[in-house]
Every structure is written in C-alpha cells, then in structure tokens.
Design a protein around this motif. Structure first.
Motif, PDB file in Angstrom:
ATOM      1  N   ASP A 220       0.838  -1.193   0.000  1.00 50.49           N
ATOM      2  CA  ASP A 220       0.000   0.000   0.000  1.00 50.49           C
ATOM      3  C   ASP A 220       0.876   1.248   0.000  1.00 50.49           C
ATOM      4  O   ASP A 220       2.037   1.221   0.415  1.00 50.49           O
ATOM      5  CB  ASP A 220      -0.900   0.029   1.242  1.00 50.49           C
TER       6      ASP A 220
ATOM      7  N   GLN B  26      -9.048  -0.605   2.281  1.00 54.58           N
ATOM      8  CA  GLN B  26      -8.047   0.295   1.706  1.00 54.58           C
ATOM      9  C   GLN B  26      -8.022   0.230   0.178  1.00 54.58           C
ATOM     10  O   GLN B  26      -7.513   1.130  -0.478  1.00 54.58           O
ATOM     11  CB  GLN B  26      -6.654  -0.047   2.251  1.00 54.58           C
TER      12      GLN B  26
ATOM     13  N   GLY C 192      -3.889   0.787  -1.399  1.00 57.72           N
ATOM     14  CA  GLY C 192      -4.231   1.785  -0.397  1.00 57.72           C
ATOM     15  C   GLY C 192      -4.730   3.080  -1.004  1.00 57.72           C
ATOM     16  O   GLY C 192      -4.817   4.111  -0.329  1.00 57.72           O
TER      17      GLY C 192
END
Length: 387
Positions: free
Chosen positions: A175, A282, A286
């Motif tokens: 992420d 997420q 992300g």
C-alpha cells in the motif's frame, strides 16, 4: 557565513526524518557560529519509458519522456541551536512533475508533499505537519523502484502512462504510505528498538471526489528494530493503521484497518527485502480503488513483495523483485490480482548522478469474465541528478 558539506537523509523522497541515505548537499550556517543552519536539497529525475500492453482485445504501445516514481524535489531545511535540551528543526519542500502539462491548472502537477517541524530531546521526537505516513513507509523506501519507474498507470483509453508520476510497486506489492497531515511521536532509540504513533488527518467519504462528509482521524503506528553486525545490518518493522470511514455506497460507516510486516538484511554486498501486508477497506494499493463492494462493505486485500540485490563496489546496485496485491471480490470490475516482476540496474556515477535501467512485467487478473486479463512490459532508461 560558513559553508559545510554533510550527509543528509533520503532527500530524494523528502523523508528526512525516516531513513538515512547518501545524497550530499551544502549546508549554510547563517550568522557565523550561532548554531542556526539553513540547507537546500533535491533532485531532478527523467526517464525514457516504453510500455507494451497486451490483452484479449488487443493492446497499445506507448513511449514517453517523464519522471519516474519520484517527482522533482526541492527542499528547504532549517535547524535551530539546542536550547534547554531541545533541538527544533523544520522542512518545507515542493515536488513538481517534469511531465508535459505541468503548467496546466488543476492537474496537481505541482505537489506540496512536506511541510513539518520537529522537536527533538531526550524524550524522543515530536513531529507536527505534513510528511510521509508511518504505515507502509519502510516498504516503499526500501523498494528498488523508488529510484526507477516500476508500474505505469492505465488510462481510460487503455494505454499506459505515468501521469504525474509512475506507481513503482504501489498496488503491486504494498500500500502507499502517502503524504499526510499529522501529529507524531517517536521514541528514542532503545537498544535498536523504536516506536512511533501518529494522529493523522484521514480520508472522508472514500470513493467520492470532492466530498465534504464528516470524517474521523486516522491512527498510525510503527514498531521497528535495527542492528548492525560485522559485515552487515538488519532491520525489522511492523506498521499499522485504523480509521472509521464512510464509503460512497454505504448507509453507515465501516472500520478500515491494515498492517504490514517486513525486514531488510544487508550482508557484504547482498541486500534482501521482504514484506507482507493485510488490509480491510483500503482497496488496491491503499488508493481507494475497490475499497468497498456494491453494498458499501469494506473489501479485504493483501499482498507481498520480495527483493534481492547485490551492490558492487558500493556504487552499482543490481536487483530483482516480485510482488503481488490482491483484493477479495467486490464490485464486478474490481481488480482481483496485480503482480509484477522487476529487474533493474542502479549505478552511482558520482554522489550527485545516478543512472538507471529497469524492466518490469506487469500482470493484472480480473475476477469478472467481462474484463480480459492484461499484461504490460515496461522498459525505462534514465536517472537522477541530486544535490
């Protein structure tokens, strides 16, 4: 005025409080020996990037001249003399893109990634302002594609283009830490152990552009251990985040949580890095893509990357890495799996000039039969001038 040379912290990414690296800059001590320091640092990087996309519907070739994962950085640093055991410093940087269209209003080509102050003492450090987040920071800072291109972004027309910057391995193994407004506390070094916690300005209504919904703060934390031994060093880390988020399709709010664990081992010229992450809500990388399903429920994701390289004579780093990012099935067109293999050569001609040659193989698998899988070959050649 007195001119000094010193080693600074990874100025190329502007993570001055996070990681030690070897870019050199000039520090001007203002007013003689009164203890105030002002310095500037930064980089210009540029690549020729050729990509070849293939899928069931055909594919497109694309070539461009652009910066890589990092934009241009120009940083301004101020350090004050220690008074009553406290040392105060501040950093502000600008990070424009060298890509076409950087003068066009509204395309975010001129970014403000850093504007923060730090207070250091025997208690540790307090940071106030905007800087790189704690969650997933080690993953990106130790990734070989930090100084390259890695993954490119796919436009609506299907061709590959870097946009303001390329993606590196964001969404292809970890992420994005992102640059976040925060209040952070970091402990002193405790026999190699360090911990940090931060209250961060979080996302609001994820999935909606320009939202003005209520939002809760995001909380991030990191625990790391670093040690050096004869012929090498080791670093281990565990990072996490949590925030209550309302998704654009949700009637209520959902809890978004994530953690990542990883390590780096350096022995002789060998350098190895490995990390794993697990997330909820997420999305891929992300970045919010596929963060929720059609009912507004947070979607689970996970991923990893492993990297192995060798540094010849301290100047030439040759490395290969592989990583994956996966989402559980949500909306019909959500990405199921991103995977990428990268091979690169990163050569320091001088302390201020780095040359890079990199090849990446991107593969995307969709769970929907209506969307064909795709693979992209990306070849890039370029480098950095830093100061």
């Amino acid at each position: 005025m007195k001119l000094l040379k010193k080693s600074t912290l990874a100025t190329l990414v502007g993570a001055a409080a996070l990681t030690a690296a070897g870019a050199a800059n000039a520090t001007i001590v203002v007013g003689g020996e009164n203890g105030y320091e002002f310095s500037v640092d930064g980089n210009i990087n540029q690549f020729f990037i050729a990509s070849d996309q293939n899928n069931a519907g055909g594919g497109q070739d694309n070539q461009q001249v652009a910066n890589g994962l990092l934009p241009t950085f120009f940083g301004f640093n101020v350090a004050m003399p220690e008074i009553n055991g406290l040392k105060v410093a501040a950093r502000v940087s600008i990070s424009p893109s060298t890509n076409n269209g950087s003068y066009v209003n509204g395309n975010n080509a001129m970014e403000q990634r850093e504007a923060y102050a730090t207070v250091d003492g025997s208690f540790g450090q307090i940071m106030l302002g905007k800087g790189l987040g704690l969650y997933s920071a080690n993953n990106i800072l130790l990734d070989q594609t930090l100084y390259g291109v890695g993954a490119t972004g796919q436009t609506a027309a299907g061709n590959q283009n870097t946009g303001t910057t390329s993606l590196g391995r964001i969404g292809w193994g970890y992420d994005y830490a992102n640059w976040r407004s925060q209040i952070r506390y970091t402990t002193p070094d405790m026999n190699g152990f360090k911990a940090a916690v931060a209250v961060v300005d979080g996302e609001g209504l994820l999935g909606t552009v320009g939202d003005d919904s209520e939002k809760d703060p995001r909380y991030e934390a990191s625990l790391s251990y670093a040690t050096a031994f004869d012929g090498g060093s080791m670093k281990l880390w565990l990072d996490g985040m949590t925030q209550k988020i309302k998704y654009s399709t949700a009637a209520g709010s959902e809890r978004s949580d994530a953690y990542t664990v990883g390590g780096q081992l350096i022995f002789g010229g060998i350098e190895a890095v490995a990390s794993y992450y697990d997330s909820k809500g997420q999305g891929i990388g992300g970045l919010g893509l596929g963060a929720a399903d059609a009912n507004g429920k947070a979607v689970d994701g996970d991923g990893y990357y492993a990297q192995l390289g060798y540094r010849f004579a301290g100047q030439t780093f040759v490395a290969a890495s592989y990583g994956e990012s996966t989402l559980d099935r949500g909306n019909t067109e959500d990405i199921d799996t991103n995977s990428m293999t990268t091979i690169g050569i990163y050569h320091d001609v001088t302390a201020n000039l780095k040359l890079v040659a990199e090849y990446s193989k991107m593969e995307t698998e969709y769970h929907s039969s209506a969307t064909s899988d795709a693979d992209v070959d990306v070849l890039s050649v370029g480098g950095f001038i830093s100061w």
